[in-house]
Design a protein around this motif. Structure first.
Motif, short mmCIF file in Angstrom:
data_model
loop_
_atom_site.label_atom_id
_atom_site.label_comp_id
_atom_site.label_asym_id
_atom_site.label_seq_id
_atom_site.Cartn_x
_atom_site.Cartn_y
_atom_site.Cartn_z
N GLU A 163 0.68 -1.02 -0.34
CA GLU A 163 -0.08 -0.25 -0.01
C GLU A 163 0.38 1.15 -0.17
OE1 GLU A 163 -3.31 1.18 -0.74
OE2 GLU A 163 -3.82 -1.38 0.15
N LYS A 176 -4.18 3.00 4.58
CA LYS A 176 -4.10 1.76 4.94
C LYS A 176 -3.02 1.12 5.48
CE LYS A 176 -8.37 1.22 1.90
NZ LYS A 176 -8.49 0.48 -0.35
N GLN A 179 -2.24 1.33 8.79
CA GLN A 179 -3.33 0.12 9.52
C GLN A 179 -2.55 -1.19 9.55
OE1 GLN A 179 -7.29 0.41 7.56
NE2 GLN A 179 -7.43 1.90 7.67
#
Length: 249
Positions: A163, A176, A179
């Motif tokens: 990502e 993302k 995360q």
């Protein structure tokens, strides 16, 4: 305890960990790689890989094989970072050969998938035009790694890396990425795999950078402070990433 129970426990330990005692010099090698990583002194990394390979030729230990793959992984990342793509390509090729051997050990299946995705991503890092056909393959392996074991921190690291490095126009997201790195950190710490681990510090460093890119400045600062509290001599963070972050904040 009867002999049947003892036999069952022994077999379970073999399945779970590959070996009961580990291989000769296991802790010593891991400490050497850790010290090299935090100091940025990587000159001996290839020598240690060769020593591990020699040991593996005499002792086909799956735990040692896994560490050899990880050592190639770490060194390739370093070589790409210092613009030595030709040498990096050689280590990718050799690392993938060992990775295919690792595939035969069921207990390392999730790690095989994560590392396969990582090596494909490295090839993209060397030559961006490969992204069109190697990118989807890389993500397939990384996602399969998470599906096989959602508690595997390396699988989450690779999802974070994918990502983070994916161009925004193709859907990449720093939020993302953060995360996924958070998931990796959680499982590193939960499984007590954060002690003397260069991979754990590496994940924290990328988490801090993802927070910064996602404009979560306070979280980035907290993460940088956490890293330096854990390892004050981590050169990459101490002399590069954190000073640059503070200057830009």
């Amino acid at each position: 305890m009867n002999s049947t129970k003892l036999l069952f426990i022994f077999i379970f330990l073999l399945i779970l960990g590959g070996t009961v005692k580990g291989y000769p010099g296991e802790d010593e090698y891991r400490n050497k790689f850790y010290q090299a990583y935090i100091s940025g002194e990587m000159k001996q990394w290839p020598d240690w890989i060769r020593q591990m390979e020699m040991t593996y030729n005499h002792r086909k230990d799956p735990g040692l094989l896994y560490d050899i793959v990880v050592a190639h992984y770490g060194y390739v990342a370093f070589l790409i970072g210092v613009d030595k793509e030709d040498v990096a390509a050689e280590y990718i090729e050799k690392g993938e050969e060992y990775l295919e051997e690792l595939k035969d050990h069921a207990q390392y299946k999730t790690y095989y998938e994560a590392m396969k995705g990582a090596f494909l991503a490295f090839k993209i890092g060397i030559k961006r035009s490969r992204a069109v056909f190697l990118g989807p393959r890389s993500m397939e392996h990384i996602n399969r790694s998470v599906e096989l074991d959602s508690t595997n921190p390396l699988a989450w690291v690779e999802k974070g890396n994918a990502e983070y490095h994916m161009p925004r126009i193709f859907g990449g997201s720093y939020d993302k990425a953060a995360q996924y790195y958070e998931e990796a950190i959680h499982y590193f710490e939960k499984q007590k795999n954060d002690q003397n681990s260069w991979q754990y510090l590496n994940a924290l460093a990328w988490l801090a950078q993802a927070y910064d890119k996602a404009r979560k400045k306070e979280k980035a600062a907290e993460t940088y402070r956490k890293i330096l509290a854990l390892e004050p001599e981590f050169k990459w963070v101490k002399e590069e990433l954190y000073p640059e972050f503070k200057e830009g904040s």
